[in-house]
Design a protein around this motif. Structure first.
Motif, PDB file in Angstrom:
ATOM      1  N   SER A  35       5.085 -12.842  -2.968  1.00 44.01           N
ATOM      2  CA  SER A  35       4.160 -11.749  -2.649  1.00 44.01           C
ATOM      3  C   SER A  35       4.585 -10.447  -3.317  1.00 44.01           C
ATOM      4  O   SER A  35       5.647 -10.345  -3.904  1.00 44.01           O
ATOM      5  CB  SER A  35       4.095 -11.554  -1.136  1.00 44.01           C
ATOM      6  N   THR A  36       3.724  -9.477  -3.192  1.00 46.57           N
ATOM      7  CA  THR A  36       4.036  -8.127  -3.645  1.00 46.57           C
ATOM      8  C   THR A  36       3.973  -7.218  -2.428  1.00 46.57           C
ATOM      9  O   THR A  36       2.961  -7.204  -1.751  1.00 46.57           O
ATOM     10  CB  THR A  36       3.003  -7.649  -4.689  1.00 46.57           C
ATOM     11  N   PRO A  37       5.038  -6.509  -2.092  1.00 49.68           N
ATOM     12  CA  PRO A  37       6.305  -6.438  -2.803  1.00 49.68           C
ATOM     13  C   PRO A  37       7.141  -7.692  -2.555  1.00 49.68           C
ATOM     14  O   PRO A  37       7.168  -8.229  -1.460  1.00 49.68           O
ATOM     15  CB  PRO A  37       6.987  -5.222  -2.191  1.00 49.68           C
ATOM     16  N   GLN A  38       7.809  -8.113  -3.588  1.00 48.73           N
ATOM     17  CA  GLN A  38       8.587  -9.339  -3.546  1.00 48.73           C
ATOM     18  C   GLN A  38       9.867  -9.146  -2.752  1.00 48.73           C
ATOM     19  O   GLN A  38      10.596  -8.178  -2.963  1.00 48.73           O
ATOM     20  CB  GLN A  38       8.940  -9.751  -4.972  1.00 48.73           C
ATOM     21  N   ALA A  39      10.150 -10.065  -1.841  1.00 52.53           N
ATOM     22  CA  ALA A  39      11.436 -10.095  -1.144  1.00 52.53           C
ATOM     23  C   ALA A  39      12.350 -11.007  -1.959  1.00 52.53           C
ATOM     24  O   ALA A  39      12.223 -12.234  -1.903  1.00 52.53           O
ATOM     25  CB  ALA A  39      11.277 -10.615   0.273  1.00 52.53           C
ATOM     26  N   THR A  40      13.223 -10.414  -2.736  1.00 57.69           N
ATOM     27  CA  THR A  40      14.111 -11.190  -3.613  1.00 57.69           C
ATOM     28  C   THR A  40      14.864 -12.249  -2.837  1.00 57.69           C
ATOM     29  O   THR A  40      15.037 -13.370  -3.298  1.00 57.69           O
ATOM     30  CB  THR A  40      15.103 -10.250  -4.322  1.00 57.69           C
ATOM     31  N   TYR A  41      15.308 -11.890  -1.647  1.00 58.99           N
ATOM     32  CA  TYR A  41      16.070 -12.809  -0.796  1.00 58.99           C
ATOM     33  C   TYR A  41      15.163 -13.250   0.345  1.00 58.99           C
ATOM     34  O   TYR A  41      15.065 -12.584   1.371  1.00 58.99           O
ATOM     35  CB  TYR A  41      17.331 -12.120  -0.277  1.00 58.99           C
ATOM     36  N   SER A  42      14.496 -14.354   0.127  1.00 48.73           N
ATOM     37  CA  SER A  42      13.509 -14.857   1.081  1.00 48.73           C
ATOM     38  C   SER A  42      13.922 -16.263   1.509  1.00 48.73           C
ATOM     39  O   SER A  42      14.128 -17.136   0.654  1.00 48.73           O
ATOM     40  CB  SER A  42      12.125 -14.867   0.428  1.00 48.73           C
ATOM     41  N   TYR A  43      14.072 -16.461   2.819  1.00 44.29           N
ATOM     42  CA  TYR A  43      14.620 -17.717   3.322  1.00 44.29           C
ATOM     43  C   TYR A  43      13.884 -18.221   4.554  1.00 44.29           C
ATOM     44  O   TYR A  43      13.313 -17.441   5.306  1.00 44.29           O
ATOM     45  CB  TYR A  43      16.090 -17.538   3.749  1.00 44.29           C
ATOM     46  N   THR A  44      14.003 -19.520   4.746  1.00 41.07           N
ATOM     47  CA  THR A  44      13.762 -20.125   6.050  1.00 41.07           C
ATOM     48  C   THR A  44      15.135 -20.512   6.555  1.00 41.07           C
ATOM     49  O   THR A  44      15.894 -21.182   5.842  1.00 41.07           O
ATOM     50  CB  THR A  44      12.886 -21.389   5.952  1.00 41.07           C
ATOM     51  N   VAL A  45      15.470 -20.065   7.762  1.00 41.07           N
ATOM     52  CA  VAL A  45      16.735 -20.453   8.376  1.00 41.07           C
ATOM     53  C   VAL A  45      16.414 -21.377   9.543  1.00 41.07           C
ATOM     54  O   VAL A  45      15.723 -20.989  10.484  1.00 41.07           O
ATOM     55  CB  VAL A  45      17.539 -19.220   8.857  1.00 41.07           C
ATOM     56  N   GLU A  48       0.821  -1.217   0.000  1.00 37.51           N
ATOM     57  CA  GLU A  48       0.000   0.000   0.000  1.00 37.51           C
ATOM     58  C   GLU A  48       0.848   1.258   0.000  1.00 37.51           C
ATOM     59  O   GLU A  48       0.466   2.280  -0.567  1.00 37.51           O
ATOM     60  CB  GLU A  48      -0.919   0.012   1.220  1.00 37.51           C
ATOM     61  N   ASN A  49       2.012   1.191   0.645  1.00 38.92           N
ATOM     62  CA  ASN A  49       2.887   2.358   0.753  1.00 38.92           C
ATOM     63  C   ASN A  49       4.012   2.357  -0.283  1.00 38.92           C
ATOM     64  O   ASN A  49       4.969   3.122  -0.159  1.00 38.92           O
ATOM     65  CB  ASN A  49       3.466   2.438   2.166  1.00 38.92           C
ATOM     66  N   ASN A  50       3.890   1.476  -1.293  1.00 36.08           N
ATOM     67  CA  ASN A  50       4.898   1.383  -2.345  1.00 36.08           C
ATOM     68  C   ASN A  50       6.307   1.196  -1.795  1.00 36.08           C
ATOM     69  O   ASN A  50       7.264   1.785  -2.291  1.00 36.08           O
ATOM     70  CB  ASN A  50       4.842   2.606  -3.270  1.00 36.08           C
ATOM     71  N   ARG A  51       6.421   0.390  -0.754  1.00 33.75           N
ATOM     72  CA  ARG A  51       7.719   0.114  -0.129  1.00 33.75           C
ATOM     73  C   ARG A  51       8.312  -1.148  -0.726  1.00 33.75           C
ATOM     74  O   ARG A  51       7.609  -2.008  -1.230  1.00 33.75           O
ATOM     75  CB  ARG A  51       7.564  -0.057   1.378  1.00 33.75           C
ATOM     76  N   VAL A  52       9.603  -1.261  -0.636  1.00 33.27           N
ATOM     77  CA  VAL A  52      10.323  -2.402  -1.179  1.00 33.27           C
ATOM     78  C   VAL A  52      10.863  -3.245  -0.030  1.00 33.27           C
ATOM     79  O   VAL A  52      11.346  -2.711   0.967  1.00 33.27           O
ATOM     80  CB  VAL A  52      11.494  -1.931  -2.068  1.00 33.27           C
ATOM     81  N   THR A  53      10.787  -4.541  -0.184  1.00 31.73           N
ATOM     82  CA  THR A  53      11.404  -5.475   0.754  1.00 31.73           C
ATOM     83  C   THR A  53      12.448  -6.249  -0.020  1.00 31.73           C
ATOM     84  O   THR A  53      12.146  -6.837  -1.060  1.00 31.73           O
ATOM     85  CB  THR A  53      10.365  -6.462   1.323  1.00 31.73           C
ATOM     86  N   LYS A  54      13.662  -6.240   0.460  1.00 33.91           N
ATOM     87  CA  LYS A  54      14.742  -6.954  -0.223  1.00 33.91           C
ATOM     88  C   LYS A  54      14.973  -8.324   0.403  1.00 33.91           C
ATOM     89  O   LYS A  54      15.269  -9.291  -0.291  1.00 33.91           O
ATOM     90  CB  LYS A  54      16.020  -6.111  -0.145  1.00 33.91           C
TER      91      LYS A  54
END
Length: 170
Positions: free
Chosen positions: A119-129, A38-44
């Motif tokens: 999802s949107t915004p896409q987290a390019t680096y998305s992990y389960t640790v 909604e806030n046009n924020r980015v998640t890396k």
């Protein structure tokens, strides 16, 4: 939500839930991503911390036969930097390994890392640790291993973020 690697049985450690987003934890994650959108924020980066097995798992986990994400090479390289930093922090017994979830663990539907990447915004680096250990203590990690595990996690994130900054910062 319904798929291989998830159980309809509530007592199972791979219980899928009764419906999509049926608990406060998954609702909080979904709400967070919706607010970012909604806030046009980015998640890396998105990390879902678990115990145990000493693994850094990248998408996909829901289907072993699906084409890998377009960002798989970057995800694996950043996860490698994280694993290296974690292993070097305390000379971790058995070491942390990294890779695509279905390749180094098993098929698991409904994972947060898959959601974070898709999802949107896409987290390019998305992990389960999956943190310590490799099974001797399982979910009941001894108190004397908590701080070292925290240190490994901290330096692992720093190692991953350094890699992202040096190789994929924009």
């Amino acid at each position: 939500m319904i798929g291989e690697g998830a159980s309809p049985w509530p007592c199972s450690i791979i219980f899928r839930g009764f419906t999509d987003l049926d608990n406060v934890e998954t609702q909080a994650i979904d709400n967070h991503f919706q607010k970012l959108k909604e806030n046009n924020r980015v998640t890396k980066v998105f990390i879902d911390w678990h115990s145990y097995s000493q693994l850094i798992l990248a998408p996909w986990s829901y289907d072993a036969d699906i084409d890998p994400p377009i960002d798989t090479d970057k995800q694996i390289a950043a996860a490698g930097a994280m694993a290296k930093a974690m292993n070097e922090t305390n000379n971790v017994p058995g070491g942390y390994i990294h890779g695509v979830g279905t390749d180094i663990l098993y098929v698991s539907s409904g994972t947060s890392k898959d959601y974070g990447y898709a999802s949107t915004p896409q987290a390019t680096y998305s992990y389960t640790v999956e943190l310590r250990d490799k099974g001797q203590f399982g979910f009941l990690l001894p108190a004397n291993q908590i701080i070292p595990t925290g240190n490994e996690s901290y330096y692992g994130v720093i190692g991953m973020l350094d890699w992202i900054y040096e190789n994929d910062y924009n």
